[in-house]
Design a protein around this motif. Structure first.
Motif, short mmCIF file in Angstrom:
data_model
loop_
_atom_site.label_atom_id
_atom_site.label_comp_id
_atom_site.label_asym_id
_atom_site.label_seq_id
_atom_site.Cartn_x
_atom_site.Cartn_y
_atom_site.Cartn_z
N ALA A 137 -16.07 -114.39 -41.49
CA ALA A 137 -16.21 -114.60 -42.59
C ALA A 137 -14.87 -115.01 -43.43
N VAL A 138 -13.79 -114.36 -43.36
CA VAL A 138 -12.43 -114.49 -43.80
C VAL A 138 -12.03 -115.65 -43.43
N ILE A 139 -12.01 -116.26 -42.04
CA ILE A 139 -11.56 -117.57 -41.66
C ILE A 139 -12.62 -118.29 -42.30
N GLY A 140 -13.80 -118.49 -42.58
CA GLY A 140 -14.82 -119.34 -43.34
C GLY A 140 -14.40 -119.39 -44.70
N ALA A 141 -14.13 -118.43 -45.44
CA ALA A 141 -13.59 -118.34 -46.71
C ALA A 141 -12.25 -119.09 -46.92
N VAL A 142 -11.36 -118.82 -46.15
CA VAL A 142 -9.93 -119.65 -46.21
C VAL A 142 -10.37 -121.05 -46.23
N ALA A 143 -11.17 -121.24 -45.06
CA ALA A 143 -11.31 -122.77 -44.68
C ALA A 143 -11.98 -123.35 -45.82
N LEU A 144 -12.76 -122.96 -46.73
CA LEU A 144 -13.70 -123.35 -47.81
C LEU A 144 -12.56 -123.52 -49.01
N LEU A 145 -11.67 -122.67 -49.12
CA LEU A 145 -10.56 -122.90 -50.01
C LEU A 145 -9.65 -123.88 -49.74
N VAL A 146 -9.50 -124.22 -48.37
CA VAL A 146 -8.22 -124.97 -48.13
C VAL A 146 -8.86 -126.47 -48.27
N PHE A 147 -9.99 -126.57 -47.54
CA PHE A 147 -10.78 -128.02 -47.44
C PHE A 147 -11.50 -128.43 -48.46
N GLY A 148 -12.09 -127.50 -49.06
CA GLY A 148 -13.05 -127.81 -50.14
C GLY A 148 -14.51 -127.93 -49.80
N PRO A 149 -15.47 -127.68 -50.47
CA PRO A 149 -16.97 -127.92 -50.05
C PRO A 149 -17.45 -129.02 -49.62
N LYS A 150 -16.83 -130.02 -50.05
CA LYS A 150 -17.21 -131.58 -49.62
C LYS A 150 -16.57 -132.01 -48.26
N ARG A 151 -15.76 -131.40 -48.00
CA ARG A 151 -14.98 -131.86 -46.48
C ARG A 151 -15.42 -130.83 -45.51
N LEU A 152 -15.90 -129.56 -45.98
CA LEU A 152 -16.07 -128.57 -44.76
C LEU A 152 -17.30 -129.25 -43.96
N PRO A 153 -18.30 -129.52 -44.34
CA PRO A 153 -19.46 -129.81 -43.37
C PRO A 153 -19.10 -131.10 -42.52
N GLU A 154 -18.20 -131.94 -42.99
CA GLU A 154 -17.46 -133.19 -42.29
C GLU A 154 -16.95 -132.28 -41.03
N LEU A 155 -15.97 -131.55 -41.37
CA LEU A 155 -15.17 -131.09 -40.38
C LEU A 155 -16.11 -130.01 -39.31
N GLY A 156 -17.05 -129.44 -39.91
CA GLY A 156 -17.85 -128.52 -39.08
C GLY A 156 -18.47 -129.69 -37.94
N ARG A 157 -19.20 -130.66 -38.48
CA ARG A 157 -19.76 -131.83 -37.46
C ARG A 157 -18.64 -132.51 -36.35
N THR A 158 -17.42 -132.53 -36.88
CA THR A 158 -16.39 -133.07 -35.84
C THR A 158 -16.01 -131.85 -35.05
N LEU A 159 -16.03 -130.73 -35.48
CA LEU A 159 -15.80 -129.75 -34.37
C LEU A 159 -16.96 -129.61 -33.50
N GLY A 160 -18.22 -129.67 -33.95
CA GLY A 160 -19.25 -129.70 -33.18
C GLY A 160 -19.17 -130.74 -32.04
N LYS A 161 -19.12 -131.91 -32.45
CA LYS A 161 -19.07 -133.01 -31.40
C LYS A 161 -17.90 -132.78 -30.59
N THR A 162 -16.73 -132.49 -30.99
CA THR A 162 -15.81 -131.98 -29.98
C THR A 162 -16.04 -131.12 -28.80
N LEU A 163 -16.62 -130.04 -29.40
CA LEU A 163 -16.88 -129.05 -28.46
C LEU A 163 -17.95 -129.37 -27.44
N LYS A 164 -19.06 -130.19 -28.07
CA LYS A 164 -20.09 -130.83 -27.04
C LYS A 164 -19.62 -131.73 -26.08
N GLY A 165 -18.54 -132.60 -26.35
CA GLY A 165 -17.73 -133.20 -25.43
C GLY A 165 -16.99 -132.63 -24.50
N PHE A 166 -16.36 -131.55 -24.66
CA PHE A 166 -15.90 -130.47 -23.94
C PHE A 166 -16.53 -130.02 -22.75
#
Length: 86
Positions: free
Chosen positions: A12-41
């Motif tokens: 929860a703390v990591i998520g809150a910090v990520a929300l503050l750093v990247f903002g609410p508009k960019r966070l879903p995009e980063l989540g999708r990118t991370l999910g695709k990367t993990l799926k590829g691995f």
């Protein structure tokens, strides 16, 4: 819930910090990118495991020829005539 030694409060703390750093508009995009990367691995890992299993099974499938061990080769009669000294 414990993922990689990180509990729910830490996540929860990591998520809150990520929300503050990247903002609410960019966070879903980063989540999708991370999910695709993990799926590829994961897909690459499964393919690697399949290839390793296939390579390990190949010698068992080629069992038509008997394997000659060094001890068996030395006990076999020699085809070469002995040297004549003289």
């Amino acid at each position: 819930m414990n993922v990689f030694g990180i509990g729910l409060p830490e996540m929860a703390v990591i998520g809150a910090v990520a929300l503050l750093v990247f903002g609410p508009k960019r966070l879903p995009e980063l989540g999708r990118t991370l999910g695709k990367t993990l799926k590829g691995f994961q897909a690459a890992s499964k393919e690697f495991e399949r290839e390793i299993n296939k390579a390990m099974a190949e010698p068992e499938l080629k069992g038509d020829e008997p394997e000659v061990l060094p001890a068996e080769a030395s006990s076999a009669p020699s085809q070469v005539p002995p040297n004549e000294e003289g």
